[in-house]
Scaffold this active site. Sequence first.
Site, mmCIF file in Angstrom:
data_model
loop_
_atom_site.group_PDB
_atom_site.id
_atom_site.type_symbol
_atom_site.label_atom_id
_atom_site.label_comp_id
_atom_site.label_asym_id
_atom_site.label_seq_id
_atom_site.Cartn_x
_atom_site.Cartn_y
_atom_site.Cartn_z
ATOM 1 C CB SER A 140 -5.367 7.350 -2.914
ATOM 2 O OG SER A 140 -6.319 7.243 -3.941
ATOM 3 C CE LYS A 166 -4.219 7.018 -6.576
ATOM 4 N NZ LYS A 166 -3.553 5.711 -6.777
ATOM 5 C CE LYS A 168 -8.371 6.311 -6.847
ATOM 6 N NZ LYS A 168 -7.701 5.255 -7.630
ATOM 7 C CG ASP A 193 -5.464 6.426 -10.172
ATOM 8 O OD1 ASP A 193 -5.542 6.092 -11.372
ATOM 9 O OD2 ASP A 193 -5.449 5.603 -9.230
ATOM 10 C CD GLU A 218 -2.221 5.412 -10.042
ATOM 11 O OE1 GLU A 218 -2.076 6.339 -9.228
ATOM 12 O OE2 GLU A 218 -2.508 4.256 -9.690
ATOM 13 C CG ASP A 243 -2.921 0.894 -10.717
ATOM 14 O OD1 ASP A 243 -2.756 -0.335 -10.632
ATOM 15 O OD2 ASP A 243 -3.692 1.500 -9.938
ATOM 16 C CE LYS A 267 -3.255 -0.174 -6.823
ATOM 17 N NZ LYS A 267 -4.571 0.078 -7.431
ATOM 18 N N GLY A 295 -2.008 0.923 -3.446
ATOM 19 C CA GLY A 295 -2.824 0.351 -2.383
ATOM 20 C C GLY A 295 -4.213 -0.006 -2.859
HETATM 21 O O1 OSB Z 1 -6.237 2.796 -8.616
HETATM 22 O O2 OSB Z 1 -4.839 2.970 -7.065
HETATM 23 C C1 OSB Z 1 -5.979 2.691 -7.441
HETATM 24 C C2 OSB Z 1 -8.177 1.849 -4.413
HETATM 25 C C3 OSB Z 1 -8.925 0.809 -4.919
HETATM 26 C C4 OSB Z 1 -8.753 0.444 -6.233
HETATM 27 C C5 OSB Z 1 -7.817 1.100 -7.042
HETATM 28 C C6 OSB Z 1 -7.030 2.112 -6.516
HETATM 29 C C7 OSB Z 1 -7.248 2.523 -5.193
HETATM 30 C C8 OSB Z 1 -6.563 3.645 -4.584
HETATM 31 C C9 OSB Z 1 -6.516 3.683 -3.081
HETATM 32 O O3 OSB Z 1 -6.145 4.591 -5.199
HETATM 33 C C10 OSB Z 1 -5.166 3.509 -2.523
HETATM 34 C C11 OSB Z 1 -5.223 3.198 -1.053
HETATM 35 O O4 OSB Z 1 -5.380 4.133 -0.254
HETATM 36 O O5 OSB Z 1 -5.109 2.019 -0.665
HETATM 37 MG MG MG Z 2 -4.484 3.500 -9.605
#
Ligand code: OSB
Ligand code: MG
Length: 374
Positions: A140, A166, A168, A193, A218, A243, A267, A295
């Site tokens: 991510s 992924k 953001k 995401d 996402e 999510d 999660k 994660g």
């Molecule tokens: O939305 O998935 C998410 C990290 C912190 C809070 C929300 C998210 C995330 C990630 C990171 O996308 C995923 C990771 O590498 O642990």
């Molecule tokens: Mg997410």
Amino acid sequence: MNIERIDLYHITMRLVSPFVTSFGPQQQRDCLLVAIHADGLTGWGECVATNDPGYSYETVGTAWHILSDFLIPALAGRSLDGPEALAPALAFVRGHPLAKAALDQAVWDLAAQREGVSFAALLARPYAEGPRARVKVGVSIGIQPSIARTVEVIGEYVAAGYGRIKLKIKPGHDVALARAARAAFPDLPIMLDANSAFRLEDAPTFQAMDDLNLLMLEQPLGYEDIYDHSRLRPLIQTPLCLDESIHSADHARYALAIGACDIINVKPSRVAGWTEARRIHDLCRAANMPLWVGGMLETGVGRAAQLALAALPGFTLPGDISATDRYYERDITAPFTLNREDSTLTVPDGPGLGVAIDFEQLAAVTLRRETFAG
Ligand code: OSB
Ligand code: MG
């Protein structure tokens, strides 16, 4: 199991590079750890609440409060039949899934150690398949200073062996970014995401990405919404993944019932732990809805438990379970490393979480520690 004592740690670790999402940048990662001592064994759990209430209303501060004033006193000195008995024992506290999940993880770790099996093996016991030995993972990538820099960073992770990326996104940092990424990597599985930064009225933004063959989009809409996602879904071609909105197996059931998504990011922390995460797995597997494990920049403690979940048969898409060196110079366990040939992480097969705590490093990153005896 007879719970004798519970230790609560607040730790702080510097990220190798800042992680930027639609709710802002993060350079330092604080989290809580719990160590539950029972029957001569110690089970570990990670609470992934962050310093700011961005992803969730929970923070390190609220989690410390809820754990130390309510949840831990309800457990310390008590006996518990097993992991499945935990949620009922904690049901007197409404919400606060991230705080509860830390205890849930530690109790699963204890139960697996007691039986001399891995967390993954214990969790997978109901299924004929048994746990996977390796699980597919992706990475991510936070919001970068420019599109050109994003394309460079994707290239670095692809070169490192990651087979799914992924990105953001946030309003104004969306279509052009996705288009540039797709142009640079025509065949790469790419997903986006939004962390709830858009509204249903933004459907045209997502329609403008219909031709990009994205793996999924996402959580574009509200963090508690299920309904508007069900209205967005038929308007776009990209598969929709939830999510933030899925806090429980009931929420997954609502999402299935109204067709709010094509995929769920599970999660375990967000749904109060591994028992509830497995319920979502069972529900979605029966409905043929693909799943993956999300994660929260976990340490090796949380990472080991995420891998145990991702080893279940219904988790068919790559999870956000990157190698730990991408977050931390030195973790509090031995690092998890990427198997470059197939973009996987190996699921620990030792008893319980199957990781050893690096107590020297744990002491170095601990800000506060308290012990609670029954
Ligand atoms: O939305 O998935 C998410 C990290 C912190 C809070 C929300 C998210 C995330 C990630 C990171 O996308 C995923 C990771 O590498 O642990
Ligand atoms: Mg997410």
